[in-house]
Write a protein that holds these residues in place. Structure first.
Motif, PDB file in Angstrom:
ATOM      1  N   ALA A  38       0.838  -1.204   0.000  1.00  0.00           N
ATOM      2  CA  ALA A  38       0.000   0.000   0.000  1.00  0.00           C
ATOM      3  C   ALA A  38       0.867   1.245   0.000  1.00  0.00           C
ATOM      4  O   ALA A  38       2.040   1.205   0.382  1.00  0.00           O
ATOM      5  N   GLN A  39       0.277   2.366  -0.430  1.00  0.00           N
ATOM      6  CA  GLN A  39       1.045   3.605  -0.437  1.00  0.00           C
ATOM      7  C   GLN A  39       1.077   4.193   0.966  1.00  0.00           C
ATOM      8  O   GLN A  39       0.166   4.015   1.761  1.00  0.00           O
ATOM      9  N   SER A  84       3.784   8.520  -7.346  1.00  0.00           N
ATOM     10  CA  SER A  84       3.568   7.320  -6.520  1.00  0.00           C
ATOM     11  C   SER A  84       3.725   6.065  -7.364  1.00  0.00           C
ATOM     12  O   SER A  84       3.699   4.965  -6.836  1.00  0.00           O
ATOM     13  N   ASN A  85       3.860   6.200  -8.682  1.00  0.00           N
ATOM     14  CA  ASN A  85       4.101   5.032  -9.533  1.00  0.00           C
ATOM     15  C   ASN A  85       5.497   5.012 -10.114  1.00  0.00           C
ATOM     16  O   ASN A  85       5.815   4.183 -10.958  1.00  0.00           O
ATOM     17  N   LEU A  86       6.321   5.958  -9.670  1.00  0.00           N
ATOM     18  CA  LEU A  86       7.648   6.116 -10.267  1.00  0.00           C
ATOM     19  C   LEU A  86       8.735   5.684  -9.290  1.00  0.00           C
ATOM     20  O   LEU A  86       8.668   5.966  -8.090  1.00  0.00           O
ATOM     21  N   LEU A 110      13.926  -1.971  -5.643  1.00  0.00           N
ATOM     22  CA  LEU A 110      13.183  -2.565  -6.758  1.00  0.00           C
ATOM     23  C   LEU A 110      12.339  -3.730  -6.266  1.00  0.00           C
ATOM     24  O   LEU A 110      11.271  -4.019  -6.806  1.00  0.00           O
ATOM     25  N   LEU A 111      12.836  -4.418  -5.228  1.00  0.00           N
ATOM     26  CA  LEU A 111      12.128  -5.608  -4.745  1.00  0.00           C
ATOM     27  C   LEU A 111      10.938  -5.237  -3.880  1.00  0.00           C
ATOM     28  O   LEU A 111      10.056  -6.049  -3.645  1.00  0.00           O
ATOM     29  N   ILE A 112      10.941  -4.008  -3.352  1.00  0.00           N
ATOM     30  CA  ILE A 112       9.897  -3.630  -2.393  1.00  0.00           C
ATOM     31  C   ILE A 112       8.832  -2.766  -3.057  1.00  0.00           C
ATOM     32  O   ILE A 112       7.642  -2.970  -2.868  1.00  0.00           O
ATOM     33  N   SER A 113       9.302  -1.827  -3.886  1.00  0.00           N
ATOM     34  CA  SER A 113       8.380  -0.803  -4.370  1.00  0.00           C
ATOM     35  C   SER A 113       7.289  -1.385  -5.257  1.00  0.00           C
ATOM     36  O   SER A 113       7.529  -2.282  -6.057  1.00  0.00           O
ATOM     37  N   CYS A 123      11.864   3.872   1.428  1.00  0.00           N
ATOM     38  CA  CYS A 123      10.586   3.226   1.126  1.00  0.00           C
ATOM     39  C   CYS A 123       9.438   4.052   1.694  1.00  0.00           C
ATOM     40  O   CYS A 123       8.465   4.332   0.995  1.00  0.00           O
ATOM     41  N   ALA A 124       9.586   4.475   2.942  1.00  0.00           N
ATOM     42  CA  ALA A 124       8.474   5.172   3.600  1.00  0.00           C
ATOM     43  C   ALA A 124       8.037   6.391   2.803  1.00  0.00           C
ATOM     44  O   ALA A 124       6.895   6.826   2.911  1.00  0.00           O
ATOM     45  N   LEU A 125       8.950   6.939   1.985  1.00  0.00           N
ATOM     46  CA  LEU A 125       8.561   8.090   1.176  1.00  0.00           C
ATOM     47  C   LEU A 125       7.480   7.710   0.176  1.00  0.00           C
ATOM     48  O   LEU A 125       6.722   8.554  -0.286  1.00  0.00           O
ATOM     49  N   HIS A 126       7.403   6.431  -0.170  1.00  0.00           N
ATOM     50  CA  HIS A 126       6.428   6.027  -1.190  1.00  0.00           C
ATOM     51  C   HIS A 126       5.418   5.025  -0.653  1.00  0.00           C
ATOM     52  O   HIS A 126       4.227   5.250  -0.703  1.00  0.00           O
ATOM     53  N   GLU A 127       5.927   3.898  -0.122  1.00  0.00           N
ATOM     54  CA  GLU A 127       4.983   2.846   0.240  1.00  0.00           C
ATOM     55  C   GLU A 127       5.210   2.426   1.697  1.00  0.00           C
ATOM     56  O   GLU A 127       6.190   2.824   2.312  1.00  0.00           O
ATOM     57  N   ILE A 128       4.296   1.633   2.189  1.00  0.00           N
ATOM     58  CA  ILE A 128       4.447   1.090   3.529  1.00  0.00           C
ATOM     59  C   ILE A 128       5.203  -0.225   3.429  1.00  0.00           C
ATOM     60  O   ILE A 128       4.780  -1.160   2.750  1.00  0.00           O
TER      61      ILE A 128
END
Ligand code: HEM
Ligand code: ATP
Ligand code: ATP
Ligand code: MG
Ligand code: MG
Lengths: 228, 234, 247, 234, 228
Positions: free
Chosen positions: A3-4, B91-93, B160-163, B116-121
């Protein structure tokens, strides 16, 4: 599917990170203090060791030193991030940049500004500052140093991409922070003269509010410029 | 060779492209880097950006990310211009540049937690798994300043593995990677585009990601006035 | 429609030609007004009964001073336009205004301290307005050096825009400094035209003329340096090439 | 594979080696990078140092240059230990590391003027020729901060064309170079060893400099105790 | 076959390069001045605008500001070289490192220290420094600022590899430069009191000599450590 993240979580992550970095560089926690201390002590050496003489200059010296300390500590607010590319990552977050910058400034103030406020009474004593001025001094510093950090962040953001910064930075920040200096010293002088300081405190409060709302925006813009 | 690589071989030629750039023009110090450049990136594609040193690859990538706006032309994400709707795009980049964005005093884990926290959880478990897979097992807790060049690179690649981002923009991600590293990254790229992602990659060695690959060469694209003349008066 | 005009105004070529037409008139007006102001102010203005002939420097001083206050607001407006509409011309204003502003601030300081050396018997006093003026001078210098330090024109333009917007804080400080500090410097109120007593019309008319002349001077100077800037930046453009060929 | 590459195929096997390292041991953060490493480099040889990321290539090079003395073992230049006679060694050494040593505000010419003057006497003509040959024609007078990654790399590589040093130690010199750049550098290496020079190069792609090449792989060399364990207590 | 360069040519090349860099960053030539000026002006604002009050503190303020200015300007003595790898190249020169470091420090002083000395009379005036003290002040600054630069170079060399330097730097340099500060101020006070200053000047001369001979060595050693 991951999730974002929410703006808040991004904000707190940035805050945590910067605090962590500062903490890992142990000395960062000590330095502003030490510098403040050293600069303050330079004056009795350079100017006059007599208590009477000191009492005259105590307030000014405290404030000027605070100003310089926060100026010096500003330098590494964005710099390392700029050099290792973290800044680009920060700019690419979908969340409003305002909060990210705010997080960085807050953590910076917590590390460099707050300790300085807490130390000030001791230095006040060393400089023979009359007792009745203590509270005003602490309060004004407490309201003034965040403003300095916020103004500073603009200057740093503007100059982060320059090779040599220390000084052009100073030229940008210092003139802007003079109002804070004036308000602060005037307030303390008032307190010494036994007058009411509410007015001056109000002014400082206004400054703080304005800085809080506008400075991060300016810094954000400046950051975008510096990175591009 | 045409400016826009022919999209006939691309999986979803008819769908609207994820990323589309129309008629990009960029000049640095009145040296035209590229003019009238069109670019379309559809889900399921890897576009490799080639070009000699100084041909403008990095500049183009940064422009596409919105990090650099000294250009003219239009950039669209899923048909909408990125100017107004940047956060839908951002958020998709996922962008990784020459500077990998790894803080020296932090450990890999701490670095990833933030970026990571800047974009996703992302949970620590995700992060540790990612580091493990990327080949940094045993280095999770050592300061990044003590890592080797390639290891730093890997730290950033772990994202790359997380986003969940659908669009990867990678600027010479293979630099300083050893042979295994290169293989690993190539498989990652393949997997990514398998499940409807897209990637734009600059590199000088020739990628081997099978049939998804498309090449855009900036050199064959430079207008004439940029034939270089010595500037200094010697 | 209005928008079209706006964007047209942004185009350097258009401005170059238009300003070419205006320039002579402006210059003429400036010369006229200034010469009258100077002659009247310096030669024929009756000596103030308490301040003596030195009042005459003051006419210059006040004009220059109030003028140098105009720079940061000007640059701020232009800067905003640069940031929002990416208008080349606006950035040129920011760029060319900075050095001019620095000169004027310096002039204010100079004329002020000359006057000071007469009035207060010292070339410098740590007076609120003086000091804050000094800081404006510093700020302008830092705007200039910031531009020279940033190699990328685009970035430099925006950076300076931001800085000049932020720098406006200082103008406020200058304005109110007189009230904040208990201060030697004349409160600006004494500038107010209607105070009949000391500053009768025979005082403020020349002063006013001087001010007008100064503003005209600013306009002329700005236009000239902007025209240079245009030629510099557009040197590759066709119309500039043509100009060169004609000349 | 033996620690010391068999020198049978090298041009001058019997002469004393230019550079000789005996029984080098280095550990970083109590992680043994290499132990009992022997290395001989004779004039006319190119030794390619291979190894996975973090295997210690950069560290080894820096040790050999004397930039890093957290090691035990002995290093000799033409039979004399470099400790005492460092300047004889340094005046024959040319090292280019991960950081290329190019100042951002100076132009390529100005940069080279300085970095050459530290070692040899070089005229501007030499420098301009070098820049020309290395493919920076037209960039002699533009600030290096405006150069692309590969162009910066080339600026530092231009020194190879000027320096009289017999020993080249290059750390991943091929990074960010485009195909022509790679070819050029390979020919430079070949020429250098032709006239009795020697080179020690780390790179992950396989060099093609004909018969002079020898490969030293650090991975096949790591003692067992360095099987990595996760450190952090997670 | 190219010939090897002499130590002197290497020395002058380094000197030229650093001056060139400073010159390319135009503002570097202005900034120390500006900063000096600004810091000095902070005190009248913060402490007291009256000439009597100022006269008391003039000397101290001047020296403290000089100290801080040279401190701030130290920051980019080795930093950019460290980051872009030039420092490694410098360490790999066959010539004695002493001279290379010396070259860098000299050029730094020429750019940041000297202008400051030349400006000091003006600041002396605005701070209402009595006329009889001028010469002593200039001479002491002229002897003192190089010492500050030399001492500074040690501090910078020690801390160049650290992420955050502004402050830890201050902590290293400031204490070391206190003797200079004392000697300088004492000398000027002497001059004010109408006494003979030869003794103090001799002391400062000794300091300068010592610094010139030892500081570059220390810096060189420190650089080796930081780079490895
Ligand atoms: C924002 C900058 C300034 C403005 C707007 C300004 C404006 C004025 C005005 C309106 C007056 C009063 C004229 C009158 O008597 O009717 C004045 C007087 C004067 N100004 Fe300024 N001034 C400025 C800066 C300075 C500076 C920088 C200096 C000195 C360095 C200076 C020195 C003086 C002196 C000495 C007087 C005469 C004061 C007196 O009569 O007691 N001023 N100025
Ligand atoms: N300053 C340091 N302190 C502690 N350990 C370090 C330091 N620098 C490097 N190391 C360790 O030494 C090992 C080798 O680093 P080195 O840079 O030599 O690897 P490398 O072979 O150059 O890898 P790459 O191919 O990625 O450049 C790494 O595992 C790293 O953890
Ligand atoms: N900040 C800048 N100011 C002016 N010109 C620049 C700037 N950055 C890059 N350039 C110019 O833009 C051109 C392209 O740079 P860019 O980094 O995009 O090349 P590149 O394709 O990434 O090369 P490489 O393969 O070496 O990375 C270069 O010729 C460079 O001179
Ligand atoms: Mg690139
Ligand atoms: Mg390496």
């Amino acid at each position: 599917m991951v999730a974002q993240s929410t703006t808040f979580s991004a904000f707190s992550a940035t805050l945590k990170r910067d605090l962590l970095i500062a903490f890992k560089r142990r000395n960062d926690l000590m330095n502003p203090l030490m510098f403040f201390f050293i600069v303050v002590t330079l004056f009795p050496i350079g100017i006059t060791p007599e208590r009477e003489g000191l009492r005259e200059i105590a307030v000014g010296v405290l404030w000027v030193s605070a100003l310089l300390a926060s100026l010096l500590s500003m330098d590494n607010l964005y710099r390392s991030d700029y050099e290792d590319g973290s800044l680009e990552q920060l700019l690419l977050t979908p969340h409003p940049l305002y909060f990210m910058v705010l997080a960085k400034v807050i953590s910076h103030w917590l590390v460099s500004g707050l300790p300085l406020v807490l130390l000030s009474p001791i230095l006040g004593y060393v400089l023979a500052l009359p007792a009745e001025a203590y509270w005003t001094m602490i309060v004004t510093l407490l309201m003034g140093t965040p403003v300095l950090s916020l103004l500073g962040s603009i200057g740093v953001a503007l100059t982060v991409s320059l090779g040599s910064r220390g000084l052009i930075l100073a030229m940008i920040i210092l003139p802007m922070s003079v109002p804070v200096l004036i308000a602060g010293t005037l307030a303390v002088d008032q307190a010494l003269a036994g007058g009411a300081v509410a007015g001056h405190l109000a002014i400082m409060g206004a400054m703080l509010a304005a800085a809080l709302s506008l400075a991060p925006l300016a810094s954000a813009a400046a950051l975008r410029i510096s990175v591009s | 060779m045409p400016a826009t690589p022919s999209t006939s071989d691309s999986p979803a030629a008819n769908s609207t492209p994820l990323l589309a750039a129309r008629n990009l023009i960029c000049e640095r110090d009145d040296r035209v880097l590229f003019a009238g450049l069109d670019l379309e990136l559809r889900s399921g594609e890897v576009v490799q950006l080639k070009g000699s040193n100084g041909s403008g690859k990095t500049t183009l990538l940064r422009i596409l990310c919105g990090l650099n706006d000294s250009f003219s032309g239009e950039i669209q994400w899923q048909g909408r211009p990125i100017k107004g709707h940047s956060d839908a795009y951002l958020s998709n980049l996922l962008y990784i540049g020459h500077h990998v964005g790894v803080n020296k005093v932090l450990t890999p884990v701490e670095n990833l937690r933030w970026s990571c926290a800047l974009h996703e959880i992302a949970t620590d478990v995700d992060i540790l798994q990612a580091l493990d897979r990327i080949g940094l097992r045993g280095y999770e807790e050592s300061r990044c300043m003590t890592l080797s060049a390639g290891q730093k690179q890997r730290v950033s690649l772990a994202r790359l593995l997380i986003s969940p981002a659908r669009l990867w923009i990678l600027d010479e991600p293979f630099t300083t990677l050893d042979v295994n590293g290169v293989k690993l990254l190539e498989t990652l790229l393949a997997d990514h585009v398998e499940n409807s992602g897209a990637a734009l990659v600059t590199t000088h060695h020739n990628l081997s990601v099978a049939h998804h690959l498309r090449v855009l060469n900036l050199d064959t694209h430079v207008p004439d006035e940029t034939i270089l003349q010595p500037e200094g008066g010697w | 429609m209005a928008w079209l005009w706006f964007s047209k105004l942004g185009s350097p070529k258009w401005f170059y030609e238009l300003s070419g037409k205006w320039l002579p008139w402006l210059a003429a007006a400036m010369v006229a007004v200034l010469s009258v102001g100077v002659v009247w102010g310096l030669l024929f203005m009756p000596p103030d009964y308490q301040q003596g002939f030195t009042t005459r420097i003051l006419t210059i001083h006040v004009a220059v001073a109030s003028m140098s206050l105009a720079f940061f607001p000007l640059m701020a407006v232009a800067g905003t336009i640069t940031l929002v509409w990416k208008m080349k011309l606006a950035d040129m204003v920011v760029k060319t205004a900075a050095p001019l502003g620095a000169w004027f601030s310096a002039l204010t300081l100079a004329s002020g301290s000359i006057w000071g050396s007469v009035m207060w018997g010292t070339w410098w006093e740590w007076d609120g307005r003086l000091t804050s003026m000094l800081f404006q001078f510093f700020l302008l210098i830092s705007v200039i050096s910031l531009r020279s330090a940033l190699n990328d024109n685009e970035a430099a333009a925006k950076a300076c825009a931001v800085l000049s917007i932020v720098g406006c804080i200082n103008v406020v400080v200058i304005k109110y400094s007189v009230d904040w500090w208990e201060t030697l410097h004349q409160p600006a109120s004494s500038l107010s035209m209607n105070t009949g007593s000391v500053n009768g019309p025979e005082f403020w008319v020349p002063t006013a003329l001087m001010m007008l002349g100064m503003y005209l001077f600013l306009a002329v100077a700005l236009i000239l340096s902007i025209r240079n800037e245009i030629l510099e930046r557009e040197r590759r453009a066709q119309w500039v090439q043509d100009l060169a060929r004609v000349a």
